[in-house]
Design a protein around this motif. Structure first.
Motif, PDB file in Angstrom:
ATOM      1  N   VAL A   1       0.765  -1.081   0.216  1.00  0.00           N
ATOM      2  CA  VAL A   1       0.143   0.167  -0.532  1.00  0.00           C
ATOM      3  C   VAL A   1       0.506   1.499  -0.022  1.00  0.00           C
ATOM      4  CG1 VAL A   1      -1.734   0.959   1.640  1.00  0.00           C
ATOM      5  CG2 VAL A   1      -2.271  -1.234   1.245  1.00  0.00           C
ATOM      6  N   LEU A   2       2.152   0.958   0.946  1.00  0.00           N
ATOM      7  CA  LEU A   2       2.634   2.723   0.630  1.00  0.00           C
ATOM      8  C   LEU A   2       3.307   2.562  -0.355  1.00  0.00           C
ATOM      9  CD1 LEU A   2       5.466   2.553   3.641  1.00  0.00           C
ATOM     10  CD2 LEU A   2       4.138   4.085   2.927  1.00  0.00           C
ATOM     11  N   SER A   3       3.778   1.510  -1.267  1.00  0.00           N
ATOM     12  CA  SER A   3       4.723   1.821  -2.584  1.00  0.00           C
ATOM     13  C   SER A   3       3.189   2.568  -3.573  1.00  0.00           C
ATOM     14  CB  SER A   3       4.943   0.147  -2.624  1.00  0.00           C
ATOM     15  OG  SER A   3       4.182  -0.246  -3.360  1.00  0.00           O
ATOM     16  N   ALA A   4       2.290   1.808  -3.587  1.00  0.00           N
ATOM     17  CA  ALA A   4       0.945   2.499  -4.556  1.00  0.00           C
ATOM     18  C   ALA A   4       0.675   3.622  -3.843  1.00  0.00           C
ATOM     19  CB  ALA A   4      -0.162   1.669  -4.633  1.00  0.00           C
ATOM     20  N   VAL A   5       0.489   3.793  -2.824  1.00  0.00           N
ATOM     21  CA  VAL A   5       0.567   5.529  -2.635  1.00  0.00           C
ATOM     22  C   VAL A   5       1.724   6.760  -2.898  1.00  0.00           C
ATOM     23  CG1 VAL A   5      -0.462   7.131  -0.774  1.00  0.00           C
ATOM     24  CG2 VAL A   5      -1.282   4.523  -0.229  1.00  0.00           C
TER      25      VAL A   5
ATOM     26  N   SER B   1       3.437  14.871   2.318  1.00  0.00           N
ATOM     27  CA  SER B   1       3.261  14.491   3.642  1.00  0.00           C
ATOM     28  C   SER B   1       1.545  14.501   2.853  1.00  0.00           C
ATOM     29  CB  SER B   1       2.755  16.126   4.081  1.00  0.00           C
ATOM     30  OG  SER B   1       1.690  16.247   2.825  1.00  0.00           O
ATOM     31  N   LEU B   2       0.707  13.869   2.762  1.00  0.00           N
ATOM     32  CA  LEU B   2      -0.170  12.754   2.642  1.00  0.00           C
ATOM     33  C   LEU B   2       0.229  11.116   2.544  1.00  0.00           C
ATOM     34  CD1 LEU B   2      -2.110  14.782  -0.028  1.00  0.00           C
ATOM     35  CD2 LEU B   2      -2.286  14.538   2.463  1.00  0.00           C
ATOM     36  N   VAL B   3       1.280  11.238   1.971  1.00  0.00           N
ATOM     37  CA  VAL B   3       1.529   8.926   1.735  1.00  0.00           C
ATOM     38  C   VAL B   3       1.427   8.461   2.889  1.00  0.00           C
ATOM     39  CG1 VAL B   3       3.149   7.771   1.663  1.00  0.00           C
ATOM     40  CG2 VAL B   3       3.249   9.451   0.028  1.00  0.00           C
ATOM     41  N   ILE B   4       1.951   8.916   4.395  1.00  0.00           N
ATOM     42  CA  ILE B   4       1.611   8.215   5.418  1.00  0.00           C
ATOM     43  C   ILE B   4       0.240   7.451   5.963  1.00  0.00           C
ATOM     44  CG2 ILE B   4       2.019   8.099   8.074  1.00  0.00           C
ATOM     45  CD1 ILE B   4       4.530   7.011   6.048  1.00  0.00           C
ATOM     46  N   PRO B   5      -0.888   9.403   6.303  1.00  0.00           N
ATOM     47  CA  PRO B   5      -2.408   9.550   6.909  1.00  0.00           C
ATOM     48  C   PRO B   5      -2.299   8.476   5.648  1.00  0.00           C
ATOM     49  CG  PRO B   5      -0.464  11.760   6.732  1.00  0.00           C
ATOM     50  CD  PRO B   5       0.179  11.037   5.827  1.00  0.00           C
ATOM     51  N   LEU B   6      -3.075   8.695   4.939  1.00  0.00           N
ATOM     52  CA  LEU B   6      -3.557   8.167   3.592  1.00  0.00           C
ATOM     53  C   LEU B   6      -3.171   6.503   3.037  1.00  0.00           C
ATOM     54  CD1 LEU B   6      -6.198   8.538   1.448  1.00  0.00           C
ATOM     55  CD2 LEU B   6      -3.896   8.741  -0.074  1.00  0.00           C
ATOM     56  N   THR B   7      -2.062   5.672   3.514  1.00  0.00           N
ATOM     57  CA  THR B   7      -2.158   4.862   4.241  1.00  0.00           C
ATOM     58  C   THR B   7      -2.379   3.916   5.328  1.00  0.00           C
ATOM     59  OG1 THR B   7       0.485   4.907   2.403  1.00  0.00           O
ATOM     60  CG2 THR B   7       0.411   2.997   4.222  1.00  0.00           C
ATOM     61  N   GLY B   8      -2.155   4.340   6.231  1.00  0.00           N
ATOM     62  CA  GLY B   8      -2.497   3.909   7.266  1.00  0.00           C
ATOM     63  C   GLY B   8      -3.652   4.027   7.027  1.00  0.00           C
ATOM     64  N   VAL B   9      -4.634   5.300   6.974  1.00  0.00           N
ATOM     65  CA  VAL B   9      -6.736   5.447   6.398  1.00  0.00           C
ATOM     66  C   VAL B   9      -7.169   4.265   5.952  1.00  0.00           C
ATOM     67  CG1 VAL B   9      -8.317   6.428   5.493  1.00  0.00           C
ATOM     68  CG2 VAL B   9      -6.956   7.391   6.362  1.00  0.00           C
ATOM     69  N   ILE B  10      -6.123   4.220   4.874  1.00  0.00           N
ATOM     70  CA  ILE B  10      -6.428   2.644   3.466  1.00  0.00           C
ATOM     71  C   ILE B  10      -6.285   0.782   4.408  1.00  0.00           C
ATOM     72  CG2 ILE B  10      -5.276   0.920   1.425  1.00  0.00           C
ATOM     73  CD1 ILE B  10      -5.107   3.917   0.182  1.00  0.00           C
ATOM     74  N   ILE B  11      -5.010   1.170   4.863  1.00  0.00           N
ATOM     75  CA  ILE B  11      -4.338  -0.375   5.821  1.00  0.00           C
ATOM     76  C   ILE B  11      -5.783  -0.439   7.334  1.00  0.00           C
ATOM     77  CG2 ILE B  11      -3.392  -1.061   7.784  1.00  0.00           C
ATOM     78  CD1 ILE B  11      -0.883  -0.056   6.289  1.00  0.00           C
ATOM     79  N   VAL B  12      -6.227  -0.027   7.682  1.00  0.00           N
ATOM     80  CA  VAL B  12      -7.068   0.422   8.270  1.00  0.00           C
ATOM     81  C   VAL B  12      -8.548  -0.006   8.308  1.00  0.00           C
ATOM     82  CG1 VAL B  12      -9.101   2.200  10.585  1.00  0.00           C
ATOM     83  CG2 VAL B  12      -6.737   2.187  10.881  1.00  0.00           C
ATOM     84  N   LEU B  13      -9.075   0.692   7.260  1.00  0.00           N
ATOM     85  CA  LEU B  13     -10.183   0.316   6.451  1.00  0.00           C
ATOM     86  C   LEU B  13     -10.144  -1.015   5.744  1.00  0.00           C
ATOM     87  CD1 LEU B  13     -11.073   3.410   3.834  1.00  0.00           C
ATOM     88  CD2 LEU B  13     -12.076   2.732   6.018  1.00  0.00           C
ATOM     89  N   LEU B  14      -9.105  -1.125   5.271  1.00  0.00           N
ATOM     90  CA  LEU B  14      -8.888  -3.690   4.983  1.00  0.00           C
ATOM     91  C   LEU B  14      -9.485  -3.710   5.984  1.00  0.00           C
ATOM     92  CD1 LEU B  14      -7.736  -5.075   2.702  1.00  0.00           C
ATOM     93  CD2 LEU B  14      -4.613  -4.446   3.408  1.00  0.00           C
ATOM     94  N   PHE B  15      -8.770  -3.565   7.005  1.00  0.00           N
ATOM     95  CA  PHE B  15      -8.874  -3.819   8.140  1.00  0.00           C
ATOM     96  C   PHE B  15     -10.031  -4.782   8.739  1.00  0.00           C
ATOM     97  CE2 PHE B  15      -3.754  -5.169   8.099  1.00  0.00           C
ATOM     98  CZ  PHE B  15      -3.637  -6.150   7.940  1.00  0.00           C
TER      99      PHE B  15
ATOM    100  N   ARG C   1       8.443   4.488   7.374  1.00  0.00           N
ATOM    101  CA  ARG C   1       7.877   5.001   6.445  1.00  0.00           C
ATOM    102  C   ARG C   1       8.436   5.107   5.142  1.00  0.00           C
ATOM    103  NH1 ARG C   1       5.672   9.126  10.143  1.00  0.00           N
ATOM    104  NH2 ARG C   1       5.703  10.580   8.749  1.00  0.00           N
ATOM    105  N   SER C   2       8.846   4.406   4.157  1.00  0.00           N
ATOM    106  CA  SER C   2       8.943   4.305   2.895  1.00  0.00           C
ATOM    107  C   SER C   2       8.622   3.158   2.755  1.00  0.00           C
ATOM    108  CB  SER C   2      10.239   4.551   2.521  1.00  0.00           C
ATOM    109  OG  SER C   2      11.038   4.335   3.139  1.00  0.00           O
ATOM    110  N   SER C   3       8.364   2.280   1.634  1.00  0.00           N
ATOM    111  CA  SER C   3       8.470   1.332   0.678  1.00  0.00           C
ATOM    112  C   SER C   3      10.145   0.484   0.367  1.00  0.00           C
ATOM    113  CB  SER C   3       7.530   1.193   0.096  1.00  0.00           C
ATOM    114  OG  SER C   3       8.423   2.001  -1.140  1.00  0.00           O
ATOM    115  N   ALA C   4      10.904   1.575   0.744  1.00  0.00           N
ATOM    116  CA  ALA C   4      12.598   1.208   0.106  1.00  0.00           C
ATOM    117  C   ALA C   4      12.847   0.784   1.548  1.00  0.00           C
ATOM    118  CB  ALA C   4      12.800   2.559  -0.176  1.00  0.00           C
ATOM    119  N   SER C   5      12.507   1.508   3.016  1.00  0.00           N
ATOM    120  CA  SER C   5      13.416   1.211   3.689  1.00  0.00           C
ATOM    121  C   SER C   5      11.915  -0.108   4.633  1.00  0.00           C
ATOM    122  CB  SER C   5      13.019   1.953   4.609  1.00  0.00           C
ATOM    123  OG  SER C   5      13.338   3.167   4.718  1.00  0.00           O
TER     124      SER C   5
END
Length: 658
Positions: free
Chosen positions: A153-157, A169-183, A386-390
């Motif tokens: 999800v991180l890599s896509a966002v 600045s929107l990447v982490i919050p938006l990723t968090g929202v998508i993951i919460v909805l997913l679960f 905080r990043s897909s590369a990490s």
């Protein structure tokens, strides 16, 4: 320190006993277009989203061992990616590993079951060691299930940054929202949306292919990368670069284990067709297209996947990529449910509460405890890395660790059970294992950069599973002592000891076998001085096969007397099945139960439970005793698990020190 431990059901059936016949629900052996499409949505989600981040990670300048960007390295890496997917996915998983099945089911748990079932004689110790290694591989897969949703999800966002750097600045919050909805939506099951997965992934793979072809058209020289000499020259001619690059090349075949693990749901031929005719060509074209973009301009390495699309198409591509990564996450989450469920039924985890979310698809289950554990873990990873590369360094270790263990287990089975020629096993298996170990060694260099994470998760999960297995052995031995022999107890009952009033109706006592007396039966006679006119002692066995046919569901024993009103029934279930006790009892015929059909309408079900206490005996290390007792708290309610009517279920038990 006390905890409740269920003593009402049998331990998993010994793997050495003959397995029931293959059930009618065994996987499909023929090619079916509908199943092939369904496999695209479930099986290939993980490996199919790797192009979003894999090549970008390979050339990441922040890597502790960066790959210099030049034409030779691009050709070498694309060639290495192609031949790695060919050897590990096509040759090993599709052509070899998927032929090793347990009644149609695949995956590392199936290999463990096959090894345990056939262990014996001089090879028993080796089999036990390999089974333990397999459990560690399953533990690594659970780590993979935590990392996949985070990195996917991180890599896509992160594609937002390619569209406009100001969206960073929107990447982490938006990723968090998508993951919460997913679960949160997991409890609703995938039955209603599952049929959409396949078509979405067809669009996804066709898009990968079209984008790749567009990139290749700009720089057709990239087609030379199909020559394996480029891969060999890059890896061994520039070993100081190529070796470290292997840690990121692993990302191109993440999800390979899913092909094997989901074989029981879709069938080997359907998965093979999907891989060979659509998925593999689409992935290859896309990687080559990205390589062509980098050849054209090294600046494109910042986001080669999204830069393949024309500017007007990047937002639709971002939406499609996000949908694909959610599907990939869904697939691996479901895989974690299956692994946890199988581990529980094979005795490596406590009994877990499992909900079947589809009346038609056996594999669609929801395990609440695993779901919320995964959600917390995934969110923690997103906010920590905080990043897909990490996250990529952590991801590679989980993937290659599982693949290496599967390779070892597969060739052990090929030699000991299929009696493959020694020279073939040692030559072919040795080469494949050496290839895996090279990747594993490369990922080991990333331990301080994040590869430690799946190892910690794996070791933790492995410790919990083997501790639970050992604790069960201790509790079972003490329980057998407390219960005493069943037939001796029944002789006393038939002789009128202890004295008890007979009441009408049927009592069903769940027990762990036919050798000992249920604790609840003893307590009911000795304390309540009551016995029912019809008594069933029921043992539930988990067989080392996915499903048991209904014709072999129950075994009935009159316990030496057809007049005493006491019958023993063994209900047998596969490790992929819901254990519905009332439904199994309805299969008992009148002639099997003393000439009277079981009256289940008003039957009372008795459960035997044990309160665990920390004891002074040196049965396990102190910390393992505490871990075992703590783990017992997640045990699911037995009445729910066995589909017992709550209003007619009674619980009785005793105390045992661990």
């Amino acid at each position: 320190m006390t905890a409740q431990y269920d003593a009402s059901t049998s331990d998993p059936a010994p793997e050495s006993q003959p397995a029931p016949a293959r059930s009618a629900a065994a996987p499909r052996g023929t090619l079916r277009p509908a199943l092939a499409v369904g496999a695209l949505g479930v099986v290939f989600g993980d490996i199919g989203t790797s192009p979003i981040y894999a090549l970008q990670t390979l050339f990441n300048p922040a890597d502790p061992h960066p790959v210099p960007i030049n034409d030779n390295n691009v050709f070498g890496l694309i060639s290495l990616i192609f031949w790695s997917m060919m050897i590990i996915v096509t040759i090993f998983y599709v052509m070899l590993a998927m032929r090793a099945d347990n009644d149609g089911e695949g995956g590392i748990m199936a290999l463990i079951t096959l090894i345990r079932r056939h262990s014996g004689g001089r090879g028993r110790k080796t089999s036990l060691v390999l089974a333990a290694l397999g459990i560690f591989g399953a533990a690594l897969f659970l780590g993979d299930s935590m990392i996949t949703p985070a990195i996917s999800v991180l890599s896509a966002v992160e594609g937002l940054k390619v569209i406009d750097p100001g969206f960073d600045s929107l990447v982490i919050p938006l990723t968090g929202v998508i993951i919460v909805l997913l679960f949160v939506f997991q409890r609703k099951g995938t039955a209603s949306i599952g049929r959409l997965f396949g078509p979405v992934m067809i669009v996804w793979f066709l898009t990968l292919a079209v984008l790749g072809i567009g990139g290749i058209a700009h720089h057709p020289d990239i087609l030379k990368a199909l020559n394996p000499l480029y891969a060999v020259d890059f890896l061994f001619g520039h070993f100081h670069i190529g070796f470290y690059a292997l840690a990121a090349v692993v990302l191109t075949f993440t999800g390979a284990e899913a092909l094997y693990a989901d074989m029981g749901h879709f069938g080997r031929k359907n998965i093979t067709a999907g891989w060979i005719f659509l998925v593999f060509p689409a992935l290859l074209l896309n990687y080559m297209g990205q390589g062509a973009m980098i050849l054209e301009s090294p600046a494109n390495v910042s986001g080669p996947f999204f830069l393949l699309a024309p500017e007007w198409g990047r937002i639709p591509l971002l939406v499609l990529a996000t949908a694909a990564t959610v599907i990939a996450s869904q697939a691996v989450i479901t895989g974690a449910y299956s692994v946890a469920s199988q581990a529980s039924k094979l005795g490596y985890l406590p009994r877990l509460r499992i909900s079947h979310t589809s009346e038609h698809e056996i594999g669609q289950i929801y395990v609440p405890w695993i779901n919320w554990l995964l959600m917390i873990s995934v969110l923690t990873l997103v906010f920590a890395f905080r990043s897909s590369a990490s996250l990529a360094y952590a991801y590679g270790m989980a993937v290659i660790g599982t693949i290496t263990i599967v390779t070892l287990l597969f060739f052990y089975i090929a030699r000991t059970q299929w009696h493959a020629p020694r020279w073939l096993v040692f030559t072919g298996g040795g080469l494949l294992l050496a290839f895996d170990l090279l990747f594993l060694a490369a990922n080991s260099t990333k331990i301080v950069h994040g590869a430690w994470l799946p190892l910690v998760i794996g070791v933790t999960a492995f410790t919990i599973m083997v501790t639970w297995q050992r604790g069960r052995e201790i509790v079972t031995a003490e329980r057998i002592r407390l219960e005493g022999p069943l037939r001796e107890f029944l002789e006393r009952v038939r002789a009128g000891e202890p004295k008890a009033a007979q009441v009408p109706g049927t009592a069903v006592f769940l027990n762990r076998g036919a050798e000992t007396a249920p604790l609840a039966f003893r307590a009911n006679l000795e304390r309540n001085h009551v016995r029912h006119a019809q008594i069933v002692i029921l043992s539930v066995e988990t067989q080392p096969v996915p499903r048991v046919p209904e014709s072999e569901r129950v075994l009935v024993d009159d316990l030496g007397s057809t007049q005493g009103g006491i019958t023993h029934v063994t209900a047998r279930f596969g490790y992929m099945e819901s254990q519905d006790v009332p439904a199994a009892l309805r299969l008992v015929k009148a002639r099997q139960s003393g000439g009277r059909k079981l009256n289940l309408k008003d039957a009372t079900y008795f459960l035997s439970t044990i309160q665990l206490r920390y004891g002074p005996e040196p049965t396990m290390a102190k910390w393992r005793k505490r871990l075992f007792i703590a783990t017992s708290y997640i045990t699911a309610d037995a009445a729910d698990h066995f589909k017992l009517p709550r209003e007619r279920t009674v619980t009785m038990g005793a105390h045992i020190e661990v």
